[in-house]
Design a protein around this motif. Structure first.
Motif, PDB file in Angstrom:
ATOM      1  N   UNK A 116      25.803  12.062 -33.539  1.00  0.00           N
ATOM      2  CA  UNK A 116      25.731  13.468 -33.140  1.00  0.00           C
ATOM      3  C   UNK A 116      26.002  13.568 -31.635  1.00  0.00           C
ATOM      4  N   UNK A 117      26.921  14.424 -31.220  1.00  0.00           N
ATOM      5  CA  UNK A 117      27.227  14.537 -29.790  1.00  0.00           C
ATOM      6  C   UNK A 117      26.072  15.160 -29.031  1.00  0.00           C
ATOM      7  N   UNK A 118      25.926  14.781 -27.783  1.00  0.00           N
ATOM      8  CA  UNK A 118      24.885  15.365 -26.949  1.00  0.00           C
ATOM      9  C   UNK A 118      25.150  16.844 -26.723  1.00  0.00           C
ATOM     10  N   UNK A 119      24.088  17.623 -26.779  1.00  0.00           N
ATOM     11  CA  UNK A 119      24.232  19.046 -26.486  1.00  0.00           C
ATOM     12  C   UNK A 119      24.533  19.228 -25.015  1.00  0.00           C
ATOM     13  N   UNK A 120      25.377  20.194 -24.706  1.00  0.00           N
ATOM     14  CA  UNK A 120      25.702  20.484 -23.317  1.00  0.00           C
ATOM     15  C   UNK A 120      24.753  21.552 -22.801  1.00  0.00           C
ATOM     16  N   UNK A 121      24.512  21.523 -21.498  1.00  0.00           N
ATOM     17  CA  UNK A 121      23.576  22.477 -20.932  1.00  0.00           C
ATOM     18  C   UNK A 121      24.097  23.900 -21.052  1.00  0.00           C
ATOM     19  N   UNK A 122      25.393  24.065 -20.879  1.00  0.00           N
ATOM     20  CA  UNK A 122      26.015  25.386 -20.990  1.00  0.00           C
ATOM     21  C   UNK A 122      27.241  25.258 -21.882  1.00  0.00           C
ATOM     22  N   UNK A 123      27.686  26.375 -22.477  1.00  0.00           N
ATOM     23  CA  UNK A 123      28.926  26.307 -23.266  1.00  0.00           C
ATOM     24  C   UNK A 123      30.073  25.802 -22.392  1.00  0.00           C
ATOM     25  N   UNK A 124      30.884  24.910 -22.943  1.00  0.00           N
ATOM     26  CA  UNK A 124      31.948  24.306 -22.147  1.00  0.00           C
ATOM     27  C   UNK A 124      33.016  25.319 -21.771  1.00  0.00           C
ATOM     28  N   UNK A 125      33.127  26.420 -22.520  1.00  0.00           N
ATOM     29  CA  UNK A 125      34.245  27.346 -22.327  1.00  0.00           C
ATOM     30  C   UNK A 125      33.931  28.471 -21.350  1.00  0.00           C
ATOM     31  N   UNK A 126      32.734  28.523 -20.799  1.00  0.00           N
ATOM     32  CA  UNK A 126      32.425  29.627 -19.891  1.00  0.00           C
ATOM     33  C   UNK A 126      31.483  29.165 -18.801  1.00  0.00           C
ATOM     34  N   UNK A 127      31.738  29.634 -17.606  1.00  0.00           N
ATOM     35  CA  UNK A 127      30.853  29.307 -16.497  1.00  0.00           C
ATOM     36  C   UNK A 127      29.649  30.229 -16.526  1.00  0.00           C
ATOM     37  N   UNK A 128      28.423  29.697 -16.457  1.00  0.00           N
ATOM     38  CA  UNK A 128      27.252  30.566 -16.470  1.00  0.00           C
ATOM     39  C   UNK A 128      27.196  31.408 -15.211  1.00  0.00           C
ATOM     40  N   UNK A 129      26.708  32.629 -15.294  1.00  0.00           N
ATOM     41  CA  UNK A 129      26.592  33.455 -14.098  1.00  0.00           C
ATOM     42  C   UNK A 129      25.596  32.861 -13.119  1.00  0.00           C
ATOM     43  N   UNK A 130      25.766  33.186 -11.852  1.00  0.00           N
ATOM     44  CA  UNK A 130      24.824  32.724 -10.841  1.00  0.00           C
ATOM     45  C   UNK A 130      23.428  33.185 -11.229  1.00  0.00           C
ATOM     46  N   UNK A 131      22.471  32.297 -11.165  1.00  0.00           N
ATOM     47  CA  UNK A 131      21.105  32.640 -11.529  1.00  0.00           C
ATOM     48  C   UNK A 131      20.731  32.242 -12.940  1.00  0.00           C
ATOM     49  N   UNK A 132      21.714  31.704 -13.721  1.00  0.00           N
ATOM     50  CA  UNK A 132      21.396  31.254 -15.066  1.00  0.00           C
ATOM     51  C   UNK A 132      20.324  30.171 -15.016  1.00  0.00           C
ATOM     52  N   UNK A 133      19.232  30.320 -15.747  1.00  0.00           N
ATOM     53  CA  UNK A 133      18.157  29.328 -15.675  1.00  0.00           C
ATOM     54  C   UNK A 133      18.572  28.006 -16.289  1.00  0.00           C
ATOM     55  N   UNK A 134      17.968  26.944 -15.817  1.00  0.00           N
ATOM     56  CA  UNK A 134      18.204  25.619 -16.382  1.00  0.00           C
ATOM     57  C   UNK A 134      17.487  25.523 -17.722  1.00  0.00           C
ATOM     58  N   UNK A 135      18.158  24.957 -18.702  1.00  0.00           N
ATOM     59  CA  UNK A 135      17.544  24.714 -20.001  1.00  0.00           C
ATOM     60  C   UNK A 135      16.804  23.380 -19.941  1.00  0.00           C
ATOM     61  N   UNK A 136      15.512  23.443 -19.650  1.00  0.00           N
ATOM     62  CA  UNK A 136      14.743  22.219 -19.457  1.00  0.00           C
ATOM     63  C   UNK A 136      14.476  21.486 -20.770  1.00  0.00           C
ATOM     64  N   UNK A 137      14.750  22.119 -21.905  1.00  0.00           N
ATOM     65  CA  UNK A 137      14.560  21.442 -23.185  1.00  0.00           C
ATOM     66  C   UNK A 137      15.754  20.568 -23.542  1.00  0.00           C
ATOM     67  N   UNK A 138      16.862  20.741 -22.832  1.00  0.00           N
ATOM     68  CA  UNK A 138      18.060  19.968 -23.108  1.00  0.00           C
ATOM     69  C   UNK A 138      17.839  18.515 -22.677  1.00  0.00           C
ATOM     70  N   UNK A 139      18.279  17.572 -23.501  1.00  0.00           N
ATOM     71  CA  UNK A 139      18.075  16.160 -23.177  1.00  0.00           C
ATOM     72  C   UNK A 139      18.768  15.761 -21.879  1.00  0.00           C
ATOM     73  N   UNK A 140      19.820  16.466 -21.500  1.00  0.00           N
ATOM     74  CA  UNK A 140      20.546  16.121 -20.282  1.00  0.00           C
ATOM     75  C   UNK A 140      19.818  16.541 -19.018  1.00  0.00           C
ATOM     76  N   UNK A 141      18.744  17.299 -19.137  1.00  0.00           N
ATOM     77  CA  UNK A 141      17.980  17.675 -17.949  1.00  0.00           C
ATOM     78  C   UNK A 141      16.837  16.698 -17.664  1.00  0.00           C
ATOM     79  N   UNK A 142      16.619  15.715 -18.533  1.00  0.00           N
ATOM     80  CA  UNK A 142      15.528  14.761 -18.325  1.00  0.00           C
ATOM     81  C   UNK A 142      15.753  13.994 -17.028  1.00  0.00           C
TER      82      UNK A 142
END
Length: 231
Positions: free
Chosen positions: A1-27
């Motif tokens: 299973x591929x690792x989940x990305x913090x944000x969708x790869x096709x769009x840049x999150x707006x300034x101020x988008x909160x970090x998804x601390x539940x994502x494994x890549x934020x550990x």
């Protein structure tokens, strides 16, 4: 299973988008700077602009560094040493002999870990008490966008990744300690009254520090998702 990305790869999150601390890549994420948006996962500390403050990037999501003496951004470091991973997105206009992003102990001669454009190559550098280790990567091109990452293993070695791929490594052991500052756009040290050098000219849109060594798979996943970040 591929690792989940913090944000969708096709769009840049707006300034101020909160970090998804539940994502494994934020550990292990302890510091994040999204260009104009400043976030520190530990202390919520803000930025100090030295010299002329860097301008806003093309998309409003990055900073333009002029390369002039004194122009860089400084943050208090949330870690003092140990295992580290640095990762950033940048687009240099005059790359040679400039430092993009690093973590420093300016009170100790050359105790640091950072990403740089050397005279002709992209490098990851770490030092302790003037003992230098350089993982020398590929040649660089001006006006090209790069996702750069480096891992530093306490008592181990360092690895350099360029656009998600392992580009260089060095197994020499170094010990990072007493780290106090994160610097964007310059090398930081005390020498004969001089504090900074090797000023970066170009765009920096995103930087993060982890207090662990990310795996090759994790760095590849982050680098892929970060390709959308336009400085």
């Amino acid at each position: 299973m591929p690792l989940a990305k913090r944000y969708p790869w096709f769009s840049q999150p707006p300034v101020g988008t909160p970090i998804d601390w539940s994502n494994s890549l934020t550990r292990g994420l302890v510091f994040a700077n999204f260009g104009t948006q400043v976030k520190d996962g530990v202390s919520k500390a803000g930025a100090t602009f030295d010299g002329s403050a860097p301008g806003i990037g093309r998309t409003g999501a990055g900073r333009v560094y002029s390369g002039a003496a004194g122009v860089r951004t400084r943050f208090p470091s949330p870690v003092s040493g140990g295992d580290l991973t640095l990762i950033c997105v940048c687009e240099p206009t005059t790359p040679a002999n400039t430092v993009v992003f690093g973590i420093f102990n300016p009170n100790v001669t050359a105790c640091s870990a950072y990403l740089e454009f050397g005279s002709t190559t992209i490098n990851a550098v770490w030092t302790d008490a003037a003992n230098w280790v350089v993982a020398t990567g590929p040649a660089f091109s001006a006006n090209s966008r790069y996702v750069l990452a480096a891992t530093f293993k306490a008592g181990g070695g360092c690895q350099l990744f360029v656009n998600g791929l392992l580009a260089a490594s060095d197994a020499t052991a170094r010990t990072l300690y007493g780290l106090t500052d994160i610097s964007l756009g310059a090398y930081e040290y005390y020498s004969s009254g001089t504090l900074y050098s090797n000023f970066f000219k170009g765009l920096i849109s995103r930087c993060e520090v982890f207090n662990r060594v990310l795996s090759k798979v994790e760095i590849a996943a982050l680098s892929e998702s970060w390709q959308v970040y336009q400085p």
